[in-house]
Motif scaffolding. Structure first.
Motif, PDB file in Angstrom:
ATOM      1  N   MET A   1      -4.732 -21.506 -19.843  1.00 27.63           N
ATOM      2  CA  MET A   1      -5.899 -21.287 -18.811  1.00 27.63           C
ATOM      3  C   MET A   1      -5.695 -20.160 -17.932  1.00 27.63           C
ATOM      4  SD  MET A   1      -8.517 -22.787 -20.087  1.00 27.63           S
ATOM      5  CE  MET A   1      -9.535 -22.189 -18.732  1.00 27.63           C
ATOM      6  N   GLU A   2      -4.459 -20.134 -17.322  1.00 27.00           N
ATOM      7  CA  GLU A   2      -4.002 -19.190 -16.488  1.00 27.00           C
ATOM      8  C   GLU A   2      -4.171 -17.764 -17.026  1.00 27.00           C
ATOM      9  OE1 GLU A   2      -0.254 -20.373 -14.734  1.00 27.00           O
ATOM     10  OE2 GLU A   2      -1.368 -22.126 -13.599  1.00 27.00           O
TER      11      GLU A   2
ATOM     12  N   GLN B   1      -2.457 -25.739 -18.883  1.00 29.07           N
ATOM     13  CA  GLN B   1      -2.641 -24.871 -17.780  1.00 29.07           C
ATOM     14  C   GLN B   1      -2.261 -23.611 -17.776  1.00 29.07           C
ATOM     15  OE1 GLN B   1      -4.224 -26.071 -14.917  1.00 29.07           O
ATOM     16  NE2 GLN B   1      -3.706 -24.124 -14.099  1.00 29.07           N
TER      17      GLN B   1
ATOM     18  N   GLU C   1       0.991 -29.233 -19.114  1.00 33.05           N
ATOM     19  CA  GLU C   1       1.448 -28.099 -18.668  1.00 33.05           C
ATOM     20  C   GLU C   1       0.838 -26.773 -19.444  1.00 33.05           C
ATOM     21  OE1 GLU C   1       3.101 -30.563 -18.652  1.00 33.05           O
ATOM     22  OE2 GLU C   1       4.073 -31.014 -16.590  1.00 33.05           O
TER      23      GLU C   1
ATOM     24  N   GLY D   1     -11.214 -26.886 -18.013  1.00 34.63           N
ATOM     25  CA  GLY D   1      -9.838 -26.824 -18.794  1.00 34.63           C
ATOM     26  C   GLY D   1      -9.878 -26.125 -19.946  1.00 34.63           C
TER      27      GLY D   1
END
Length: 426
Positions: free
Chosen positions: A397-398, A394, A391, A201
């Motif tokens: 991280m992407e 996320q 979100e 994470g």
């Protein structure tokens, strides 16, 4: 006749035995938390020297503690279900800050009036940045109890082998050290200059990025992902990845894999919670026990303060539908006081009050107490008081992975991060 007198005497004796208890029935206070919170509050873990803090309180107040423990996700799922009932059965809950979205916190009891009427002793010792992270719509909804703050662990054996002295003291030096510490050891194993559990994470990565001055949001919750600092951090990490300073499986690198690399002596710098110190220096598992030290994460050269820190906080909250709110607040304020904070720290808790680190018992237990005290005094939390907080993590991280692995330029990744996070607020 004798039998009748015996029955009557027995009945009177029974009344004498149960009468006071019936007249003074104990109130049951129900708490939901992770197991670790009960352990540190009640001294249930091995080697707990702080004693049964809340057991003593319960006895003094004629309270039965009904403690429900669960892992992180089931705990918060159960709490959410309880909060939707007209009257719940939970009186005190321990929640982690990343779950403290408006959906949950608006079903909690505001604590402002309690803080004014029955204040926590030495409440001003709680870092303001942490309390502000537990505030929604101007109202305090939680009192911080336990922290997990990321530090910079450094292997002195590897530092000395590279001809360096001491830990890096600026983020610029972190990058220099990471490159210098990358090598093959005497057995031919690869030593990575820097490791961070990116597969677990965004938290550890953002902790490292804070040294560059990166923030996803400013104080007014404006998205600030597409910043020069973010582009610099992404560019630096991409270069380190391409040079082999970072492990090749960085994108999926787990906490357990970082632990293994550190214990094997195969990393120079590792960004992980301070509490990992004992694991990293395990006499049974570590190649260099006692030589993996930890410091607060350094900021830019010449910055003030000279360190940065990001932390995750477990906080105590009171459901709005609790049947025993006044008693619940007394539980919270007692466990938040300076004496209880120190005793819980001796039981293994991460103390919120920086002053707890001044106590000799805490210092004896934590060889790194000075560094952690400095870190928690300057720590900030990732904003979570909006419903799309998960979100956002996320998305970060992407785009981080896209930049570091070379699928996007750092500039494009930062711009996409900004656009995608802003879209959540439209």
């Amino acid at each position: 006749m004798k039998l009748a007198r015996l029955i009557a005497a027995t009945a009177l004796a029974g009344i004498a035995l149960i009468g006071p208890s019936a007249a003074q029935d104990a109130t049951t206070l129900t708490i939901i938390s992770h197991r670790v919170h009960e352990n540190v509050a009640r001294g249930l873990g091995a080697g707990s020297g702080g004693g049964d803090i809340m057991g003593e309180w319960a006895q003094e107040h004629n309270v039965n503690l009904n403690w429900i423990t669960a892992d992180i996700d089931p705990l918060h799922d159960r709490l959410l279900r309880e909060l939707t009932l007209p009257q719940g059965s939970i009186d005190v809950a321990f929640i982690i800050n990343k779950y403290a979205t408006p959906r949950l916190t608006r079903m909690l009891e505001p604590l402002d009036a309690y803080l004014a009427d029955q204040p926590i002793e030495e409440a001003d010792g709680i870092p303001a940045k942490l309390l502000s992270g537990l505030t929604l719509d101007g109202h305090v909804f939680g009192i911080p109890f336990r922290h997990a703050t990321t530090g910079m662990h450094y292997n002195m054996a590897n530092i000395e082998a590279a001809g360096l002295e001491g830990p890096p003291t600026s983020i610029e030096q972190v990058v220099e050290y990471a490159r210098a510490l990358t090598r093959k050891d005497e057995d031919g194993n690869q030593v990575y200059g820097l490791t961070v559990p990116a597969g677990s994470g965004p938290f550890a990565i953002l902790s490292l990025f804070a040294g560059f001055g990166v923030e996803l949001f400013d104080q007014d919750m404006n998205v600030t992902a597409n910043s020069p600092e973010m582009i610099e951090a992404l560019t630096t990490m991409r270069a380190l990845f391409e040079e082999g300073v970072l492990p090749p499986n960085l994108a999926t690198l787990s906490i357990d894999e970082v632990i293994t690399l550190v214990q094997q002596g195969r990393t120079g710098l590792a960004f992980d919670p301070f509490a990992r110190y004992g694991t990293f220096n395990s006499a049974d598992a570590a190649k260099y026990p006692g030589q993996v030290l930890v410091a607060a994460i350094p900021a830019r050269e010449g910055a003030e303060p000279a360190v940065v820190a990001m932390t995750e906080i477990w906080a105590m909250v009171i459901p709005a539908n609790s049947p025993h709110k006044e008693l619940a607040w007394d539980f919270v304020r007692t466990l938040s006081g300076p004496d209880a904070t120190i005793r819980a720290a001796v039981n293994g808790n991460g103390p919120i009050h920086p002053s707890a680190y001044d106590d000799e018992r805490v210092q004896q237990m934590l060889p790194y107490w000075q560094a952690e005290a400095e870190a928690i005094a300057n720590a900030v939390m990732l904003p979570s008081h909006y419903d799309a907080a998960a979100e956002t993590g996320q998305i970060f991280m992407e785009e981080f992975q896209s930049a570091v692995l070379g699928f996007k330029s750092p500039e494009d990744a930062a711009a996409a991060m900004q656009q995608r996070i802003e879209a959540q607020f439209d």
